[in-house]
Scaffold this motif. Sequence first.
Motif, mmCIF file in Angstrom:
data_model
loop_
_atom_site.group_PDB
_atom_site.id
_atom_site.type_symbol
_atom_site.label_atom_id
_atom_site.label_comp_id
_atom_site.label_asym_id
_atom_site.label_seq_id
_atom_site.Cartn_x
_atom_site.Cartn_y
_atom_site.Cartn_z
ATOM 1 N N VAL A 543 -59.292 0.349 72.225
ATOM 2 C CA VAL A 543 -59.426 0.294 73.681
ATOM 3 C C VAL A 543 -58.184 0.850 74.369
ATOM 4 O O VAL A 543 -58.261 1.573 75.382
ATOM 5 N N LYS A 544 -56.994 0.563 73.808
ATOM 6 C CA LYS A 544 -55.730 0.916 74.455
ATOM 7 C C LYS A 544 -55.595 2.424 74.645
ATOM 8 O O LYS A 544 -55.119 2.903 75.686
ATOM 9 N N PHE A 545 -56.013 3.193 73.631
ATOM 10 C CA PHE A 545 -55.781 4.631 73.685
ATOM 11 C C PHE A 545 -57.055 5.412 74.054
ATOM 12 O O PHE A 545 -57.121 6.622 73.860
ATOM 13 N N ASN A 546 -58.090 4.728 74.545
ATOM 14 C CA ASN A 546 -59.337 5.391 74.912
ATOM 15 C C ASN A 546 -59.188 6.061 76.277
ATOM 16 O O ASN A 546 -58.702 5.464 77.239
ATOM 17 N N ASP A 547 -59.600 7.318 76.387
ATOM 18 C CA ASP A 547 -59.453 8.074 77.630
ATOM 19 C C ASP A 547 -60.778 8.284 78.356
ATOM 20 O O ASP A 547 -60.853 9.066 79.309
ATOM 21 N N LYS A 548 -61.843 7.644 77.879
ATOM 22 C CA LYS A 548 -63.160 7.831 78.478
ATOM 23 C C LYS A 548 -63.374 6.817 79.607
ATOM 24 O O LYS A 548 -62.799 5.716 79.608
ATOM 25 N N ALA A 549 -64.240 7.209 80.566
ATOM 26 C CA ALA A 549 -64.555 6.309 81.678
ATOM 27 C C ALA A 549 -65.314 5.079 81.183
ATOM 28 O O ALA A 549 -65.139 3.975 81.713
ATOM 29 N N LEU A 550 -66.156 5.292 80.173
ATOM 30 C CA LEU A 550 -66.905 4.168 79.588
ATOM 31 C C LEU A 550 -66.559 4.101 78.097
ATOM 32 O O LEU A 550 -67.197 4.746 77.264
ATOM 33 N N PRO A 551 -65.530 3.333 77.767
ATOM 34 C CA PRO A 551 -65.143 3.226 76.349
ATOM 35 C C PRO A 551 -66.262 2.571 75.520
ATOM 36 O O PRO A 551 -66.911 1.615 75.972
ATOM 37 N N VAL A 552 -66.459 3.112 74.339
ATOM 38 C CA VAL A 552 -67.464 2.564 73.412
ATOM 39 C C VAL A 552 -66.786 2.304 72.067
ATOM 40 O O VAL A 552 -66.082 3.176 71.532
ATOM 41 N N VAL A 553 -67.004 1.111 71.526
ATOM 42 C CA VAL A 553 -66.498 0.745 70.187
ATOM 43 C C VAL A 553 -67.678 0.223 69.371
ATOM 44 O O VAL A 553 -68.376 -0.703 69.812
ATOM 45 N N GLU A 554 -67.906 0.832 68.196
ATOM 46 C CA GLU A 554 -69.033 0.434 67.339
ATOM 47 C C GLU A 554 -68.493 -0.075 66.000
ATOM 48 O O GLU A 554 -67.670 0.598 65.348
ATOM 49 N N ILE A 555 -68.960 -1.250 65.605
ATOM 50 C CA ILE A 555 -68.540 -1.874 64.337
ATOM 51 C C ILE A 555 -69.734 -1.865 63.385
ATOM 52 O O ILE A 555 -70.813 -2.381 63.720
ATOM 53 N N SER A 556 -69.565 -1.283 62.210
ATOM 54 C CA SER A 556 -70.649 -1.214 61.215
ATOM 55 C C SER A 556 -70.079 -1.522 59.833
ATOM 56 O O SER A 556 -68.851 -1.619 59.645
ATOM 57 N N TRP A 557 -70.957 -1.633 58.877
ATOM 58 C CA TRP A 557 -70.524 -1.955 57.513
ATOM 59 C C TRP A 557 -71.532 -1.398 56.521
ATOM 60 O O TRP A 557 -72.679 -1.072 56.860
ATOM 61 N N SER A 558 -71.140 -1.290 55.210
ATOM 62 C CA SER A 558 -72.020 -0.828 54.127
ATOM 63 C C SER A 558 -71.514 -1.394 52.799
ATOM 64 O O SER A 558 -70.327 -1.734 52.662
ATOM 65 N N ASP A 559 -72.436 -1.496 51.842
ATOM 66 C CA ASP A 559 -72.111 -1.994 50.497
ATOM 67 C C ASP A 559 -71.728 -0.801 49.617
ATOM 68 O O ASP A 559 -72.521 0.107 49.384
ATOM 69 N N ARG A 560 -70.512 -0.785 49.121
ATOM 70 C CA ARG A 560 -70.034 0.333 48.302
ATOM 71 C C ARG A 560 -70.538 0.269 46.863
ATOM 72 O O ARG A 560 -70.453 1.252 46.119
ATOM 73 N N GLY A 561 -71.058 -0.870 46.429
ATOM 74 C CA GLY A 561 -71.577 -1.003 45.072
ATOM 75 C C GLY A 561 -70.519 -1.211 44.009
ATOM 76 O O GLY A 561 -70.825 -1.206 42.813
ATOM 77 N N ASP A 562 -69.262 -1.393 44.411
ATOM 78 C CA ASP A 562 -68.182 -1.625 43.448
ATOM 79 C C ASP A 562 -67.519 -2.979 43.648
ATOM 80 O O ASP A 562 -66.355 -3.182 43.295
ATOM 81 N N GLY A 563 -68.260 -3.910 44.229
ATOM 82 C CA GLY A 563 -67.708 -5.245 44.461
ATOM 83 C C GLY A 563 -67.001 -5.375 45.802
ATOM 84 O O GLY A 563 -66.335 -6.393 46.042
#
Length: 645
Positions: A543-563
Amino acid sequence: MWMPGDRCPWLWNPLCRTFALADRQGDEQVGVHMKTRRRRVRVRLIGVAVAYAIAAPVLYVTGAGLDPTVVGVLLASVPVAVAAASFGPVGAVGGVLAGLALLVPGLLGQRPLMWGLSVLIVVGVAWASLGLAYMWRLRSRHLQVVRRLETSYGEEIFDNSLSMIHVLDREGNVVRRNRASRELLGWPHKKSLHLTEYVHVEDMGRFKAELERLFERGEVRDVELRFVSESKRALPVELQGKRVTGRVAVLEARDRSEVASLEMRLAEAEVRYRHLIEQGIDTMDLGVLLLDRTGSLLWCNRGVGEFFGVSRDDLVGMKAVRVLDHVAHILEDGDEFAALVRDAYQRGAAVDGQECRVRLGPGRQSRILMFRSIPIEPAAGQREGGGRIEYYTDITRLKKLQQELEEQKGQLVETNQKLKEFNSAVSHEVRKPAVGAMWHVDMMLNEYNGQLPDDVRNELVRMKGRFERMKQLIDDLTHFSAIRVDKEAFDRVDVDRVLSNTLEDLAADLEGVNVRVSGQAPRVWGVPTRVAELFANLLVNAVKFNDKALPVVEISWSDRGDGTYEFTVQDNGPGIESQYLEKIFAIFERLDASKEGTGAGLAFCRRIVKEHGGRIWAESELGKGTAFKFTLPKVPVEKEVERVH
């Protein structure tokens, strides 16, 4: 192994019947002539004459004074039957005429009816005798055909057998042999062989003994010896024999040349591979001992001699308890060690991981050994086998390294403690003057606010900001050095709950920011407070370094299959040039000096991820934003099972 007549009845039974028939007829060769036809004719004539000689007096007696009866007619029919059976139709006609001639004296004065009955009886007896004789001849011919078939069948099998077949007399001489014998032994034109011609001179005595046993007991089997060919080549054979009569026996000899060659090659290979295995074990830094089921030492490798300063040749064949006593004598606490191993011997149990120390002495070094003794059970269904395998592992160097590691660990703990004390002292001593100076500047600004010239006031304000930044740098440095994760403090971390709490705590900072969380986040293995700090730093940074009028932050995840799970915090900010993607994780590194902060946030993130056994990196595209990615471990399976139970 097999017995003659059991495995190959199709071979032995016809052969034995063939040679038994020859011997019963008084000749040792098959196909003895039957009785001559002339002799059979003489015997039949004598039989007819005897029958008429008996019947004539009786008939004359009945004709002399007795009433002729049916008995007389029947008596006259006896020679008729003999003549018809012996000479066929000619004999039947002659017999009928002779029989009627004999009946004439008894039939004189009788009624014509009696004459007619007598003729019918005599003719009927002759006819019946012809029929019986014909049936007898058919049976005889059938038996002859069967005998000839058996003889020819036995002959065919005898000559075409792949094994050598000999017909022997009691002296062991071959009176008849098959084609395989002629091909393997030689002498192709000789049908008989003397004992000394085909039996190896070194096996002569044994062959004679087996031959005597053959005629006494009726059979021999599994006899291995050597024949000699015409070219003087030794031929290993396996003999199976069966007595036919008291003078004749049939002997089958199977050629074992290929089998003997394979056995020799197998023995050579076994010796070669055993030598290789022994050499391989000798090169190992182990002392290996093999004990048989009786408790005797079968073999030991070179390591045993090196460890205990003894010759392994002196130990082989010795009882295990004596070897144990010898070893215990040169060990520290040898009596205790020997008692433990003896108890395992008596119980048939294993000894696993018993440490022992060899004392320094002649021909041996001081060592620390790990002893193991494992009983070997015989395979299922086998009586042989069993015993033990024992081995000593030299762990002297391992123990030394372990001791050095313990010392280094202690030194490291002491150093860390001193560093903590030093860090605390430095932090306190550096922070104290900065805080004091900042207090004095703040006091001057508050008390002399209207009396100070503008340039002095501005300088004091700038000085206060520097002191505040210095204090923040000291606090961040102290916090960075204090980020240590104890593995024992790891627990299941519900990332969904952590994100929910973090977003709630940062509500003021995230006002006007579109934060998206894709799907339900998984549970990870770590320290909840550190995982929450990790997400908080990444969200604030996005958020601190975002220069857009409407900041967007997306959090996602995935299983790497190696534990591990891979998490991504993606923003839509200005992006970062590729040469700075690694530099931004250094402590106090700031790409935009106009923004507040010390530049320690991403350094905190790397330290936290590293302490959890993961890694963190950044991927960016200028003008489109930056994605910060990191990995965290999954919850171990055994911990999930414990939670369920």
